[in-house]
Write a protein that holds these residues in place. Structure first.
Motif, PDB file in Angstrom:
ATOM      1  N   THR A  56      35.049  47.839  54.915  1.00  0.00           N
ATOM      2  CA  THR A  56      34.051  47.232  54.041  1.00  0.00           C
ATOM      3  C   THR A  56      32.759  46.964  54.808  1.00  0.00           C
ATOM      4  OG1 THR A  56      34.950  45.058  54.540  1.00  0.00           O
ATOM      5  CG2 THR A  56      35.780  46.136  52.567  1.00  0.00           C
ATOM      6  N   GLY A  57      32.722  47.374  56.064  1.00  0.00           N
ATOM      7  CA  GLY A  57      31.516  47.178  56.868  1.00  0.00           C
ATOM      8  C   GLY A  57      30.547  48.331  56.670  1.00  0.00           C
ATOM      9  N   PRO A  62      35.050  53.863  60.459  1.00  0.00           N
ATOM     10  CA  PRO A  62      35.372  52.432  60.427  1.00  0.00           C
ATOM     11  C   PRO A  62      34.506  51.625  61.398  1.00  0.00           C
ATOM     12  CG  PRO A  62      37.055  53.622  61.642  1.00  0.00           C
ATOM     13  CD  PRO A  62      36.131  54.657  61.061  1.00  0.00           C
ATOM     14  N   CYS A  63      34.030  50.476  60.909  1.00  0.00           N
ATOM     15  CA  CYS A  63      33.084  49.696  61.707  1.00  0.00           C
ATOM     16  C   CYS A  63      33.795  48.966  62.843  1.00  0.00           C
ATOM     17  CB  CYS A  63      32.360  48.702  60.811  1.00  0.00           C
ATOM     18  SG  CYS A  63      33.408  47.335  60.242  1.00  0.00           S
ATOM     19  N   GLY A  65      34.822  45.989  62.818  1.00  0.00           N
ATOM     20  CA  GLY A  65      34.602  44.544  62.778  1.00  0.00           C
ATOM     21  C   GLY A  65      35.034  43.859  61.489  1.00  0.00           C
ATOM     22  N   CYS A  66      35.081  44.596  60.371  1.00  0.00           N
ATOM     23  CA  CYS A  66      35.419  43.941  59.102  1.00  0.00           C
ATOM     24  C   CYS A  66      36.921  43.622  59.079  1.00  0.00           C
ATOM     25  CB  CYS A  66      35.033  44.825  57.920  1.00  0.00           C
ATOM     26  SG  CYS A  66      36.092  46.264  57.711  1.00  0.00           S
ATOM     27  N   CYS A  69      39.213  46.644  58.940  1.00  0.00           N
ATOM     28  CA  CYS A  69      39.314  47.367  60.216  1.00  0.00           C
ATOM     29  C   CYS A  69      40.185  46.601  61.200  1.00  0.00           C
ATOM     30  CB  CYS A  69      37.929  47.580  60.823  1.00  0.00           C
ATOM     31  SG  CYS A  69      37.023  48.923  60.041  1.00  0.00           S
TER      32      CYS A  69
HETATM   33 ZN   LIG Z   1      35.207  48.071  58.944  1.00  0.00          ZN
END
Ligand SMILES: [Zn+2]
Length: 386
Positions: A56-57, A62-63, A65-66, A69
């Motif tokens: 969702t970042g 994939p970020c 950090g969210c 993830c």
């Molecule tokens: Zn993420």
């Protein structure tokens, strides 16, 4: 800095770019097959893709950090389901019970993989992805996602499905799932023997090829993730055929060999006889003392320290009590073991000076003995070389 855990992928930049572009455009096929040699990181890529789809970042996803993830990195995301071959449960009386047992096994292995990210598949005993597991997959696929926009079912070593699919009902259930997954479900299969998949499976998945890693990346992994020296990392990487899994296996084998070498020397010390001395010396070449031979001596030293701890009455002090017990050294006195330790230290010094390993072994075994009732024989035959 977020702990990237299972989202760490070594290499495969091209495949990642391709997958994330397709996902951004909403064109990522819902049934994917990642195929390529064993141990190059196909299941990692699949986990990475699963996280990308749930992230969702911001981009690049994939970020890391969210929340999605972070859960995915710890194998705790409720909508990412990782399947792989499992041993067949024994003593089950009903299909429901079989399904439950397999789920228990899977949970157990996932727990192990959470604590050990460097696991690699052991090839022992018969394993498979059984019809009961396909039932579980179907159940999960038709359930609403718990958290994210999509569920991802990851099927590692998908070729293990095949022998189970002699059962037409199960085969059809899987084929239907692959052909028309529910809108919120993505299936990612991985295989190093895609030719072993049924044609009916292959025709229903979009195949993406995963290449061996460049040797440089395998070496970087070995130095950064393990405490391999640069020289060891380069050597192993060059033997790995671009597969981190293979490199890890080679590393394990090398460690086992060192330990076996150490055990053989301790056994020769315990024997104390001339025949054992010669046999131990012949296990080595007459050159190359600075390489693996030096590490065998270190291994011998740590075994002797364990023996000493046991001989001194500290039963629990040994790193591997079973191994120490199997050496059956209870008859050696602490004094004998201490003098053997000193002889091993001297051997290590000689190895550093690149003395012929065969001579070092004979010298070591003349200097020290763990055979009951023997005293150290005398000063070093190699003393004059100093
Ligand atoms: Zn993420």
């Amino acid at each position: 800095m977020a702990e990237l855990g299972y989202l760490t992928v070594i290499g495969h930049e091209d495949v990642r770019l391709r997958l994330s572009r397709a996902a951004e455009l909403g064109r990522l096929p819902q049934s994917l097959l990642l195929y390529g040699p064993r141990g190059v990181g196909k299941q990692r890529l699949a986990l990475w893709t699963a996280a990308m789809l749930n992230c969702t970042g911001g981009s690049p996803r994939p970020c890391g950090g969210c929340r999605a993830c972070r859960l995915a990195a710890r194998l705790e995301h409720p909508d990412i389901h990782w399947f792989f071959p499992l041993p067949r449960p024994k003593r089950v009386s009903s299909p429901d019970q079989l399904e439950q047992k397999l789920e228990d096994y899977r949970a157990e292995l996932l727990e192990e993989r959470r604590t050990n990210r460097l696991y690699h598949e052991e090839e022992e005993g018969a394993t498979g992805i059984y019809v009961a597991a396909v039932r579980t997959m179907r159940r999960l696929a038709y359930k609403a996602p718990a958290m994210g926009p999509v569920k991802v079912l990851l099927i590692g070593q998908a070729e293990a499905l095949v022998p189970q699919l002699g059962n037409p009902e199960a085969a059809n259930a899987l084929l239907k799932l692959l052909e028309e997954p529910p809108a919120d479900t993505t299936l990612i299969l991985t295989s190093d023997v895609p030719g072993a998949l049924l044609p009916t499976i292959r025709s229903r998945v979009q195949a993406v090829r995963v290449h061996p890693l460049p040797t440089r990346q395998v070496a970087e992994f070995l130095t950064s993730e393990l405490d391999a020296t640069a020289a060891d990392a380069r050597r192993l990487a060059s033997l790995s055929s671009g597969s981190i899994g293979r490199a890890l296996q080679l590393l394990d084998e090398a460690r086992d060999n060192l330990q076996e070498g150490g055990i053989a020397l301790v056994r020769a010390l315990l024997d104390g006889g001339p025949a054992a001395r010669l046999a131990a010396a012949h296990a080595y070449r007459s050159f190359g003392a600075r390489g693996a031979f030096g590490r065998v001596l270190s291994e011998t030293r740590s075994l002797l320290r364990d023996l000493l701890a046991v001989a001194a009455g500290a039963d629990s002090a040994a790193a591997d009590p079973e191994l120490v017990a199997s050496l059956g050294s209870t008859a050696s006195s602490p004094e004998q073991i201490i003098s053997a330790l000193a002889a091993v230290d001297e051997a290590r010094e000689l190895a550093d000076r690149n003395v012929n390993p065969q001579l070092i072994v004979v010298n070591l075994l003349c200097r020290a003995s763990l055979a009951p009732g023997t005293a150290p024989i005398g000063s070093s035959a190699l003393e004059g070389r100093r």
